[in-house]
Design an enzyme around this catalytic site. Structure first.
Site, short mmCIF file in Angstrom:
data_model
loop_
_atom_site.label_atom_id
_atom_site.label_comp_id
_atom_site.label_asym_id
_atom_site.label_seq_id
_atom_site.Cartn_x
_atom_site.Cartn_y
_atom_site.Cartn_z
N GLU A 173 0.87 -1.09 -0.19
CA GLU A 173 -0.10 0.18 0.21
C GLU A 173 0.74 1.20 -0.07
O GLU A 173 0.76 1.98 0.89
CB GLU A 173 -1.04 -0.12 1.31
CG GLU A 173 -1.83 -1.24 1.16
CD GLU A 173 -2.99 -1.09 2.02
OE1 GLU A 173 -4.05 -1.63 1.94
OE2 GLU A 173 -2.90 -0.35 3.41
N GLU A 365 -5.49 -8.30 -1.20
CA GLU A 365 -6.03 -8.26 -0.14
C GLU A 365 -7.57 -8.01 -0.40
O GLU A 365 -7.96 -6.84 -1.03
CB GLU A 365 -5.54 -7.23 0.74
CG GLU A 365 -4.11 -7.25 1.37
CD GLU A 365 -3.86 -6.28 2.44
OE1 GLU A 365 -4.71 -5.64 3.13
OE2 GLU A 365 -2.54 -5.93 2.41
#
Ligand code: BGP
Length: 469
Positions: A173, A365
């Site tokens: 991220e 995810e």
């Protein structure tokens, strides 16, 4: 029953991160990472030293139980398993030149176990666990020298595991850096004391380091496939007004720039305009520009929720649990932690990324954080997590729709396939797993593992390659 088809060889699996499950924070020569002083996740202040209330110090003890856990993943039929290497196991302080052999040997053992079960590893090089020494001595990624330390670390991993690991992610991220500078970028200076100049410079350093890792992989691990990893957050205009649509565009730009650089090899014009308007002048060397041209093989991302955007100051209220900004969408329900549930958003984001970048995509995810209740059914302890099954089923149906739209998707790894410690709140009660772990927010529990109802459900999804959805 849907008519959705997933491609042959689709990589079904689960995802984790070292700091959220390994524990053993001071074993095997490991140094401290930023997570070891974050007992409250990103919502609370850091501590001076590790404190016993920090659940990550023990995690779910994967460090000692990895073989048992991987056997459970194999029982579900996992094709792939995403995990991260704890940087501070390999370079305890981060700035050493020689790695810690005991740390490297641990991941050899994990890879042995995966190989035994025919599970493809998917390795994140840096997942919110910068060595604490780099945070305290260099102020993390604000300092250009971090590029060299990361380069040394990445090279060590490619040399050691390059023949065994095909899929790599450079930074988890990467677009969360400006929002959570300590966790995401090891930046020790409190967020409210940082200048935008410092933050954007740190972002630049990470982007260069990521591209440099790709360059090194091409040399030392030619079979490696390198991906960037972004937090995806589809955004809707709160109203149909052009002003709200413009808000959507700038919100999108602030996240898409990371993927743009990783796939195109240079900063896009809209980003240069933002910098100029903010009066920021980045220190970008010729070597940096050259490094950035090393673009990725695929784009991976997390997906949990979508948001809305508005230009109306009176309506700009940040939603609960949302670190990226945006406002709640009145048409959607939310999880117990306030994350708005939007399966269609996953189809939209898959299409957007594919249309924009034309690179294979990997959903690394996705999942529902929920409070689970351990019960006994026919004498067996389990969790009847129909809510989790519904969430995952609805999202996977949308992945199937995106595949039917022509989007190339490599695989899907559900977040926290075994219960682990939350990143944002550092709780264990925010559970995502197919496997229940007996550990509670107060640290009590036997650490025993139990299969939830979703365990059998996911095994069937994998066995039928998605036909059971
Ligand atoms: C992502 C992180 C993960 C993970 C997940 C769920 O942002 O990459 O590390 O934890 O979110 O978030 P949380 O654990 O806060 O529920």
């Amino acid at each position: 029953m849907s008519t959705i088809t997933f491609p042959d060889g689709f990589l079904w699996g689960g995802a984790t991160a070292a700091n959220q499950l390994e524990g053993a924070y001071d074993e095997g020569g490991k140094g401290l990472s930023v997570q070891d002083v974050m007992p409250r996740g990103i919502v609370g202040a850091r501590t001076d030293a590790p404190t016993p209330d920090n659940l990550k110090l023990v995690g779910i003890d994967f460090y000692h139980r990895y073989a048992e856990d991987i056997a459970l993943f194999a029982k579900m039929g996992f094709k792939t398993f995403r995990f991260s290497v704890a940087w501070s196991r390999i370079f305890p302080k981060g700035d050493e030149t020689e790695p810690n052999e005991e740390g490297l040997a641990f991941y050899d053992r994990v890879l042995d176990e995966l190989e035994k079960h025919g599970i493809e590893p998917l390795v994140t090089i840096s997942h919110y666990e910068t060595p604490l020494h780099l945070a305290e001595t260099y102020d993390g990624w604000t300092d250009r020298r971090l590029i060299g330390f990361y380069e040394n670390y990445a090279r060590t991993l490619f040399e050691r595991y390059g023949a065994r690991v095909k899929y790599w992610l450079t930074f988890n991220e990467i677009n969360s850096l400006l929002h959570a500078p300590f966790m995401s970028g090891g930046i020790n200076t409190p967020k409210d004391e940082l200048t935008e100049q410092q933050l954007y410079q740190a972002m630049h350093h990470e982007l260069v380091a990521s591209a440099r890792a790709t360059r090194i992989a091409r040399e030392v691990a030619p079979n490696a496939q390198i991906g960037c990893m972004v937090l995806s957050m589809p955004v809707y205009p709160l109203s149909p007004s052009p002003a709200d649509a413009l808000e959507v565009m700038s919100f999108d730009h602030s996240n898409l720039v990371y993927g743009d650089v990783h796939t195109r090899g240079a900063y896009p014009g809209y980003f240069l305009r933002t910098l100029a308007e903010k009066g920021i002048e980045l220190d970008i060397t010729d070597e940096d520009r050259d490094d950035l041209t090393n673009t990725v093989d695929f784009v991976s991302f997390s997906y949990y929720m979508s948001v809305a955007a508005t230009a109306d100051p009176a309506k700009k209220v940040t939603g609960e649990g949302n670190i990226m900004g945006g406002v709640p969408n009145p048409t959607l329900e939310a999880s117990e932690w306030g994350w708005q549930i939007d399966p269609v958003g996953l189809r939209l984001v898959l299409n957007q990324f594919w249309d924009r970048w034309q690179k294979p995509l990997f959903i690394v995810e996705n999942g529902l954080g929920a409070k689970d209740q351990l019960v006994e059914v026919d004498g067996v302890k389990t969790v009847v997590d129909d809510y989790r099954i519904a969430y995952l089923n609805d999202h996977l149906v949308q992945v199937g729709e995106a595949i039917a739209d022509g989007v190339e998707v490599l695989g899907y790894t559900s977040w926290g396939c075994i219960d682990l410690v939350s990143a944002s709140t550092a709780q264990l009660s925010k559970r995502y797993g197919f496997i229940y772990v007996d550990r509670n927010d107060d640290g009590s529990g036997t650490l025993e593992r139990f299969e939830k109802k979703s365990f059998g459900w996911y095994a069937e999804v994998i066995r039928t390659n998605g036909a059971s959805l």
